[in-house]
Design an enzyme around this catalytic site. Sequence first.
Site, PDB file in Angstrom:
ATOM      1  CD  GLU A  48      -1.896   1.628   2.858  1.00 32.31           C
ATOM      2  OE1 GLU A  48      -1.652   0.810   3.761  1.00 32.31           O
ATOM      3  OE2 GLU A  48      -2.227   2.809   3.077  1.00 32.31           O
ATOM      4  CG  ASP A  52       0.151   6.981  -0.903  1.00 35.20           C
ATOM      5  OD1 ASP A  52      -0.939   7.571  -0.914  1.00 35.20           O
ATOM      6  OD2 ASP A  52       1.218   7.541  -0.618  1.00 35.20           O
ATOM      7  CG  ASP A 121      -5.467   1.347   4.127  1.00 38.88           C
ATOM      8  OD1 ASP A 121      -5.269   2.541   3.815  1.00 38.88           O
ATOM      9  OD2 ASP A 121      -5.446   0.941   5.306  1.00 38.88           O
ATOM     10  CD  GLU A 124      -3.607   4.595  -0.690  1.00 40.87           C
ATOM     11  OE1 GLU A 124      -3.604   5.819  -0.833  1.00 40.87           O
ATOM     12  OE2 GLU A 124      -3.332   4.047   0.402  1.00 40.87           O
TER      13      GLU A 124
END
Lengths: 233, 233
Positions: A48, A52, A121, A124
């Site tokens: 994640e 991101d 989350d 991502e």
Amino acid sequence: MITELSDYLAQEFDLHFKNLDLLAEAFTQASYVNEHPHENLRYYERIEFLGDAVLQLLVSEYIYRRYPELPQGKLTRLRAAMVQEKSFAAFARECHFDQYIRLGKGEEMAGARNRDSLLCDIFESFIGALYLDQGREAVEKFIRRVIFPKLDLGWFDHAVDSKSALQEFLQRDGDVNIEYDLIAETGSENAPEFTVALMVDGQPICQGTGSSKKHAEMAAAQAALEQFRADQQ
Amino acid sequence: MITELSDYLAQEFDLHFKNLDLLAEAFTQASYVNEHPHENLRYYERIEFLGDAVLQLLVSEYIYRRYPELPQGKLTRLRAAMVQEKSFAAFARECHFDQYIRLGKGEEMAGARNRDSLLCDIFESFIGALYLDQGREAVEKFIRRVIFPKLDLGWFDHAVDSKSALQEFLQRDGDVNIEYDLIAETGSENAPEFTVALMVDGQPICQGTGSSKKHAEMAAAQAALEQFRADQQ
């Protein structure tokens, strides 16, 4: 679960993961790992972290190129609206990712599967896994389908003001001339009302009213945006 | 100014910009544009917006791969230390970018050329311009020289604790066994002092003392890191 997810991604998105362990990691929450201590599992947080940053760059680059005249402040606000938790959670739901998350029993009972923060989350981490497994191109193809069309649907208009949004919308295919002509000032001194006519390349499109010239222009721009978008459907 | 910058980048970094307008934009502050209204100049902010995201991803990806066991929290702290204003300003100074910024007179007088916030912006906009002009590979090559070696020099050790930093340092080339053995508890009840011996693959490396076992371990790890890094030079 992971076989089903892999089949679903192949069928729905034409995505064929090579490394299924990575895909599993991206959809596994720490609570599940804790409940299965002997399976040597990993949970999504590290992927994640990477996903991101991948999303930040690809969204930034897209809006940088698409809106060549938008100043940095508005680019920053637009990006913030696009990459916020609420947006990513909505994309995750749209892609039915919620169905494939591996959760511990406690988290399941607590309703985590439908929690925006978890769905964000997972969106991502999915992107991070896709990036590691198949590179940037595959991520771009995916977000061209899942994220970017929302710009045209007006999801993020609130982030830039309506006048900027209208300008960007109309100038996608080349220069157009947008004018706001004040056509009436009514109301009282304490409660004035302004009316403007919005002209595009000399053609009247719609009017807007408001308690200041600026508010009237924003109202006209918003009405025009809605009208043009309805015409596109 | 831009010709000099372009020559300098070619000579010092083997970087050959194709689009010099883009390079000029990256090194031009708004104050300079305002003082030259007829030259149709652009200032760095939009490119900086993009460069920031490029750096975020490349730094994230590098530390994600380099530290395969570092949990997300520590990756996040390490990235934050690497991409903070102070770090980017230091990189900009090291590259002598301060000499090439185009500033308005007022900003020049106010000392902007040596201000961390401006130098950080310019470092990001330079990266954005390099990315647009020559793609990701060129940026990677540049930051492999300017940013990543600082990890080995210990610039960012404060972001992760010394024990983690030592572990990552020693495990770059494969698994090693690190142990901290308590060898003495001295001092008084109110002011205890702990001494630990740090063992790597069974070999004693150094000792550390502190007011708790944990502090003693951190001191030992820090001493070992400094020792190993000195050995490398």
